[in-house]
Design a protein around this motif. Structure first.
Motif, PDB file in Angstrom:
ATOM      1  N   THR A  77       0.704  -1.210   0.065  1.00  0.00           N
ATOM      2  CA  THR A  77       0.078  -0.020  -0.103  1.00  0.00           C
ATOM      3  C   THR A  77       0.904   1.111  -0.159  1.00  0.00           C
ATOM      4  O   THR A  77       0.517   2.081  -0.655  1.00  0.00           O
ATOM      5  N   GLY A  78       2.043   1.164   0.671  1.00  0.00           N
ATOM      6  CA  GLY A  78       2.842   2.236   0.592  1.00  0.00           C
ATOM      7  C   GLY A  78       3.813   2.252  -0.745  1.00  0.00           C
ATOM      8  O   GLY A  78       3.516   3.046  -1.632  1.00  0.00           O
ATOM      9  N   LEU A  79       4.695   1.345  -0.658  1.00  0.00           N
ATOM     10  CA  LEU A  79       5.877   1.363  -1.659  1.00  0.00           C
ATOM     11  C   LEU A  79       5.229   1.034  -3.068  1.00  0.00           C
ATOM     12  O   LEU A  79       5.543   1.775  -4.045  1.00  0.00           O
ATOM     13  N   SER A  80       4.221   0.092  -3.281  1.00  0.00           N
ATOM     14  CA  SER A  80       3.630  -0.337  -4.403  1.00  0.00           C
ATOM     15  C   SER A  80       2.917   0.833  -5.253  1.00  0.00           C
ATOM     16  O   SER A  80       3.147   1.225  -6.343  1.00  0.00           O
ATOM     17  N   TYR A  81       2.301   1.585  -4.302  1.00  0.00           N
ATOM     18  CA  TYR A  81       1.290   2.941  -4.846  1.00  0.00           C
ATOM     19  C   TYR A  81       2.297   4.107  -5.234  1.00  0.00           C
ATOM     20  O   TYR A  81       2.151   4.663  -6.259  1.00  0.00           O
ATOM     21  N   VAL A  82       3.399   4.028  -4.548  1.00  0.00           N
ATOM     22  CA  VAL A  82       4.526   5.159  -4.869  1.00  0.00           C
ATOM     23  C   VAL A  82       5.299   5.011  -6.122  1.00  0.00           C
ATOM     24  O   VAL A  82       5.257   5.704  -6.903  1.00  0.00           O
ATOM     25  N   LEU A  83       5.642   3.538  -6.442  1.00  0.00           N
ATOM     26  CA  LEU A  83       6.059   3.317  -7.745  1.00  0.00           C
ATOM     27  C   LEU A  83       5.123   3.266  -8.886  1.00  0.00           C
ATOM     28  O   LEU A  83       5.469   3.904  -9.879  1.00  0.00           O
ATOM     29  N   ILE A  84       3.877   3.000  -8.666  1.00  0.00           N
ATOM     30  CA  ILE A  84       2.975   3.091  -9.579  1.00  0.00           C
ATOM     31  C   ILE A  84       2.704   4.460 -10.355  1.00  0.00           C
ATOM     32  O   ILE A  84       2.554   4.995 -11.189  1.00  0.00           O
ATOM     33  N   TYR A  85       2.403   5.357  -9.267  1.00  0.00           N
ATOM     34  CA  TYR A  85       1.832   6.780  -9.453  1.00  0.00           C
ATOM     35  C   TYR A  85       2.973   7.547  -9.821  1.00  0.00           C
ATOM     36  O   TYR A  85       2.809   8.250 -10.562  1.00  0.00           O
ATOM     37  N   GLY A  86       4.172   7.222  -9.415  1.00  0.00           N
ATOM     38  CA  GLY A  86       5.232   7.839 -10.156  1.00  0.00           C
ATOM     39  C   GLY A  86       5.639   7.329 -11.513  1.00  0.00           C
ATOM     40  O   GLY A  86       6.354   8.371 -12.325  1.00  0.00           O
ATOM     41  N   ALA A  87       5.401   6.246 -11.846  1.00  0.00           N
ATOM     42  CA  ALA A  87       5.485   5.741 -13.203  1.00  0.00           C
ATOM     43  C   ALA A  87       4.419   6.212 -14.402  1.00  0.00           C
ATOM     44  O   ALA A  87       5.119   6.455 -15.351  1.00  0.00           O
ATOM     45  N   LEU A  88       3.198   6.229 -13.912  1.00  0.00           N
ATOM     46  CA  LEU A  88       2.188   6.601 -14.918  1.00  0.00           C
ATOM     47  C   LEU A  88       2.532   7.843 -15.825  1.00  0.00           C
ATOM     48  O   LEU A  88       2.264   8.012 -16.948  1.00  0.00           O
ATOM     49  N   PRO A  89       2.830   8.969 -15.199  1.00  0.00           N
ATOM     50  CA  PRO A  89       2.998  10.217 -15.918  1.00  0.00           C
ATOM     51  C   PRO A  89       4.381   9.944 -17.195  1.00  0.00           C
ATOM     52  O   PRO A  89       4.037  10.751 -18.106  1.00  0.00           O
ATOM     53  N   LYS A  90       5.067   9.034 -16.846  1.00  0.00           N
ATOM     54  CA  LYS A  90       6.220   8.880 -17.655  1.00  0.00           C
ATOM     55  C   LYS A  90       5.942   8.163 -18.879  1.00  0.00           C
ATOM     56  O   LYS A  90       6.661   7.985 -19.875  1.00  0.00           O
TER      57      LYS A  90
END
Length: 306
Positions: free
Chosen positions: A225-238
């Protein structure tokens, strides 16, 4: 070795999907009921995301409105309920089946969006959606279950995963109207709803948790819930839509492999065929592939006389 922004995004999104694909192990090994699991996922996820948001300064830069907060809390009710149903579905059906059934949620987004906002569907989209739900019947194992009366718990789990996918689709549509709210803060609000509400729904004071179980509970919050969402949310705009559409299937594919390798619950050939139909249909909807129009073009009866 240096990577471009797009390559970094692809690696990050795939990593987030791989991590999310292992959540079923934590659900199974914690050996607790679904509501207790979700409560601690929300608790530790809230703490992890709050620390991240504070570090990034999101609380200082985000402007909140009453409407934004109300809708965020509404999505919290929906997402927490969806998590409870999904975790219980894992207990009843296994990791792979619950995950695959849940991943028809993009098609609910299309159907609900069409119903609420009068968005045109078109023959191609309807064709892909029909293909996906045909795949769902195969992937869930319902079509090959034989005597369904002897599989009441299994069928109930399939229903929970399917209902959860509808709730998640609703959250997706609501989130579109919260474009100014950072997704990290939205997930934080959703976790807060779980922390506050679940003890009233199912009191947790009598639950005895062994020391070994805390590893799995903390992991679901901090990692999934912490790390995975940070990874996914950070990747999508790119990333572009086609790349995202493909990489989002890292999660269910990982879950299928985990269930087969760790618990020996491999999907049957008809179920794998159903998974393939869902994947193809999802790509068809997201990428705008022709289906009905292609069939019509290939029909000799519809070809003009030369």
């Amino acid at each position: 070795m240096s990577f471009t922004s797009r390559q970094q995004g692809a690696i990050t999104l795939a990593s987030g999907g791989l991590l999310m694909g292992t959540i079923g192990i934590f659900v199974e090994e914690a050996r607790l009921d679904a509501m207790t699991l979700v409560f601690f996922r929300c608790l530790f996820g809230f703490l992890a995301l709050a620390a991240y948001c504070a570090w990034k300064g999101f609380f200082r830069t985000q402007q909140f409105t009453r409407r934004m907060v109300a809708l965020a809390l509404l999505t919290g009710v929906l997402i927490v309920t969806q998590w409870v149903w999904f975790f219980d579905a894992i207990h009843r059906t296994g990791i792979a089946v619950a995950t695959v059934v849940f991943h028809v949620q993009p098609f609910w987004v299309v159907l609900i969006g069409a119903a609420l906002f009068k968005e045109p569907l078109g023959g191609d989209r309807l064709g892909w959606i029909a293909t996906a739900f045909a795949g769902l019947v195969l992937a869930s194992g319902v079509a090959t279950a034989g005597n369904l009366q002897g599989h009441a718990s299994y069928l109930f789990g399939v229903g929970e995963a399917l209902a959860g996918s509808v709730l998640y689709a609703s959250v997706t549509l609501i989130a579109k109207s919260l474009g100014q709210l950072r997704p990290h803060l939205l997930t934080l609000a959703q976790c807060l709803v779980g922390v506050v509400c679940l003890p009233f729904v199912a009191p947790l004071t009598a639950v005895h948790i062994a020391p070994a179980q805390w590893f799995w509970l903390v992991g679901m919050g901090v990692l999934h819930t912490g790390l995975s969402y940070v990874l996914i949310y950070g990747a999508l705009p790119k990333l572009t839509t086609p790349v995202i559409a493909v990489l989002l299937f890292v999660y269910p594919v990982t879950a299928i492999l985990v269930d087969a390798v760790v618990y020996g619950r491999a999907l049957s050939a008809p179920q794998l065929a159903g998974v393939a139909l869902i994947v193809i249909a999802s790509l068809g909807v997201n990428l705008g592939w022709p289906l009905v129009s292609m069939v019509r073009r290939g029909d000799p009866a519809r070809r003009p006389v030369e």
